[in-house]
Scaffold this motif. Structure first.
Motif, PDB file in Angstrom:
ATOM      1  N   SER A 197       0.834  -1.326   0.118  1.00  0.00           N
ATOM      2  CA  SER A 197       0.128   0.221  -0.140  1.00  0.00           C
ATOM      3  C   SER A 197       0.712   1.211  -0.067  1.00  0.00           C
ATOM      4  N   ALA A 201       1.350   4.217  -3.015  1.00  0.00           N
ATOM      5  CA  ALA A 201       1.163   5.566  -2.543  1.00  0.00           C
ATOM      6  C   ALA A 201       2.200   6.413  -3.202  1.00  0.00           C
ATOM      7  N   LYS A 317      -5.316   0.624   3.432  1.00  0.00           N
ATOM      8  CA  LYS A 317      -5.503   1.969   3.640  1.00  0.00           C
ATOM      9  C   LYS A 317      -4.196   2.777   3.804  1.00  0.00           C
ATOM     10  N   ASN A 320      -2.846   5.929   1.584  1.00  0.00           N
ATOM     11  CA  ASN A 320      -3.565   7.237   1.401  1.00  0.00           C
ATOM     12  C   ASN A 320      -3.464   7.959   2.967  1.00  0.00           C
ATOM     13  N   LYS A 323      -0.022   9.309   3.428  1.00  0.00           N
ATOM     14  CA  LYS A 323       0.032  10.865   2.815  1.00  0.00           C
ATOM     15  C   LYS A 323      -0.408  11.936   3.637  1.00  0.00           C
ATOM     16  N   THR A 324      -1.691  11.676   4.018  1.00  0.00           N
ATOM     17  CA  THR A 324      -2.429  12.652   4.786  1.00  0.00           C
ATOM     18  C   THR A 324      -1.877  12.905   6.116  1.00  0.00           C
TER      19      THR A 324
END
Length: 691
Positions: A197, A201, A317, A320, A323-324
């Motif tokens: 994941s 990303a 998940k 993402n 990154k947030t």
């Protein structure tokens, strides 16, 4: 029956030794910086010429790992163009390694680790499954006397510096990309999902540490966090936890302190597998069970969340989410992605191209799944009575008798055995009043430890003779714990009106790895009565599959699951049950981290025995498992097994995922293929409602 004795290998280790000349000045905790591997790391292989080690070494050398040679008893001229020496000490003197990868099967792995400690190799990585628990307890007692060597494992995928192109272990290399997210994980398959994941990303990984799923781990979450805190290449951190032990709670305490003392802390996210695990069951990994008084996986989730960790329900998940979190921390995500892309080679998650249909099974060190031997009821009474001749023991505790709880088990935090004591056996009070009293594995509990446990049992009104008997009982249970290589020995204890002790409701758990891997305690393990166990679970075990029936009295548990890897299997059950899906699984099924076509076929047969199952969900992450091979297994199952008209949803991700998905799509069979977990899970729940 005579009490089984320890082998000479364990007996000789009862002599306490100080391997490091600096042991009196420093401690094992000082070795955490040995985890910072990279391009500079010189790697040795123990068991170098074996089939598994040879293939792994070839891959690692191609990746960029600086392997300097290996060890084989008797030595040889060379292997893969590298020197092979007779002993680890010779290799240390001539090759000057910074780390050793132990590719030795479980029966001999303990000795190999000890040789590496004696040679003061800075980092020791043990990947073998099913090393007996008491071998590891012995090794940890040795490690605590020195400050030169650090252990990762056992039963761990190992450690890899993606940014430094150094792999010590068997991680699936195409999943990794150089970057700036540090990862520490109990579960191999969950860590591979996490890595994939983060790679998708565009963030990549700095250092990934697999602490492993055994009861006792040489390196834990806090050890890794201490490294990530000061690592300049790590911008954010991911923890992958699961049911069992207290490592996640210790991490939460460390994180709270970190947030207090650090003005700009690195973002931390986590997942915890096993939130839906039934109490008292071993969920695939040897250490994936919550002991008495330990927090559940759901409690761990909430404790980490309250410590300021961002929690996810599925590792898909993480990309993402990270990154947030990096943006919220004021980091330049674009710059981090560019940095990661600068060294990244195209891989299965960044190059959406079709690969050749390679379906070769990867070699494995040990294929059998581990489970503990559990003696209960009259068998436990009979066995314990022979070992504790001066005590009376019965199956049940009298209703009019006040009793206390006493156990010898493992304190996973201190990596030592411990006395567990609670002044109440009432289930509502036992957990809250329970205390652990760790002691030295080599020396056993001293009088101070025993007295502290007796005081906590609150036997204040008992006569002095009862106190003396209790002390004798604790000492004898500790001896039996080591002699018979137990995981846990528990009894209820009461004092009669005459002042004598009475034991009841014994629960005895023994490490079957000691028998399966090393053939120790054969008389003890012959007491196993499979007629008292679930038929389907026993049959699954014969094929190297761990199967646990869930919610046996609930007809709404109608989803059959087939998953590779214990951590991923636990998380699959969790994520299906949690919002927004709100499904309910009929089983936990772990094919093992290296599933084959044949185990997939057998898994279908096991699942279909449950009439509640309306739909089957195959969730495979192909880290070490080839998705093309899994697709072949699914198709073969349809050809050879009566599927009873059950719909099957297949999620294939990882090695050769496009090949596997194409095979499923072109099979002409009633199969639905997905690569995203939540899309697949949504479809699974829809099918349960429409069938």
């Amino acid at each position: 029956m005579p009490v089984p004795r320890l082998t000479s290998n364990l007996i000789r280790s009862s002599r306490t030794r100080l391997f490091s000349s600096s042991a009196v000045k420093h401690s094992y905790e000082d070795t955490v910086q040995n985890l910072k591997i990279g391009k500079h790391t010189r790697v040795l292989y123990q068991g170098f010429t074996g089939k598994v080690a040879t293939q792994n070494a070839k891959e690692s050398i191609e990746y960029g790992t600086n392997i300097v040679g290996g060890v084989k008893p008797g030595g040889s001229a060379d292997h893969l163009g590298l020197p092979v020496l007779s002993t680890v000490r010779e290799a240390k003197e001539q090759l000057k390694p910074d780390a050793t990868a132990i590719y030795v099967a479980a029966p001999h792995a303990g000795k190999a680790i000890e040789e590496a400690i004696e040679a003061e190799i800075p980092l020791i990585v043990a990947v073998a499954e099913h090393i007996p628990l008491h071998d590891i307890l012995r090794i940890m007692s040795i490690l605590k006397t020195q400050s030169k060597s650090r252990l990762v494992g056992a039963n761990a995928p190992g450690i890899i510096s993606a940014i430094g192109k150094c792999r010590i272990g068997f991680q699936p290399l195409p999943t990794f990309s150089p970057g700036h997210i540090g990862i520490v994980a109990k579960s191999g398959t969950l860590s591979y999902e996490t890595v994939a994941s983060i790679t998708r990303a565009g963030l990549g990984q700095s250092l990934c540490i697999g602490m492993g799923g055994d009861v006792v781990a040489g390196t834990n979450f806090v050890d890794a966090l201490r490294v990530f805190e000061t690592d300049v290449d790590t911008e954010a951190i991911v923890l992958v936890g699961e049911v069992g032990g207290s490592a996640e709670l210790e991490a939460a305490e460390w994180i709270k302190d970190y947030h207090r003392r650090e003005k700009n802390p690195k973002p931390i996210a986590a997942v915890v597998g096993g939130r839906m695990a039934p109490p008292g069951r071993v969920m695939g990994h040897a250490g994936a069970w919550a002991g008495v008084g330990e927090a559940t996986a759901e409690e761990k989730y909430k404790i980490l969340q309250n410590a300021g960790v961002t929690m996810v329900d599925h590792p898909e998940k993480f990309g993402n989410v990270m990154k947030t979190l990096l943006k919220q921390a004021g980091k330049d995500v674009g710059k981090i992605q560019q940095s990661a892309a600068g060294n990244q080679r195209r891989s299965m998650h960044t190059a959406r191209r079709l690969r050749p249909a390679v379906t070769k099974e990867l070699p494995r060190i040990n294929t059998s799944q581990q489970r503990s031997l559990h003696l209960r009821n009259q068998k436990a009474v009979d066995h314990l009575s022979k070992s504790l001749e001066s005590f009376t023991i019965s199956e049940e505790t009298s209703n009019d008798t006040d009793s206390v709880y006493l156990s010898i088990s493992v304190d996973r935090s201190s990596r030592e055995p411990c006395v567990i004591a609670s002044p109440s056996t009432n289930p509502r009070k036992l957990h809250h009043r329970l205390r652990r009293f760790p002691y030295s594995y080599l020396k056993g509990p001293d009088q101070k430890t025993i007295q502290a446990a007796i005081e906590h049992l609150q036997l204040d009104a008992a006569p002095p003779a009862a106190h003396a008997q209790t002390a004798k009982l604790i000492s004898r249970l500790a001896e039996l714990y080591r002699e018979q290589e137990a995981v846990s020995l528990a009894v209820n204890l009461s004092v009669s009106s005459s002042g004598s002790l009475h034991l009841s409701q014994p629960q005895l758990f023994y490490d079957d790895a000691a028998f399966k891997s090393n053939k120790r305690h054969s008389e003890l393990h012959a007491l196993r009565d499979v007629s008292q166990e679930s038929t389907v679970e026993v049959e699954a075990e014969k094929s190297g599959i761990v199967f646990v029936k869930l919610h046996p009295d609930d007809d709404s548990a109608n989803i059959g699951t087939l998953v590779n890897g214990a951590g991923l299997a636990m998380n699959t059950v969790d994520a299906l049950a949690l919002p927004p899906h709100n499904g309910k699984c009929a089983n936990f099924l772990d094919t093992g981290g290296k599933a084959t076509s044949e185990t997939v076929k057998t898994s279908f047969e096991l699942i279909l025995r449950d009439p509640r199952v309306k739909v089957i969900f195959v969730n495979i992450f192909g880290g070490l498992t080839d998705c093309g091979m899994i697709a072949d297994g699914v198709i073969m199952a349809f050809e050879k097994v009566d599927m009873q008209g059950k719909p099957v949803v297949v999620r294939l991700r990882g090695t050769n995922e496009e090949v596997g998905q194409k095979k499923i799509a072109e099979s002409g069979l009633p199969l639905e293929a997905f690569d995203g977990f939540h899309e697949a899970a949504q479809r699974v729940v829809e099918l349960t409602q429409s069938t």
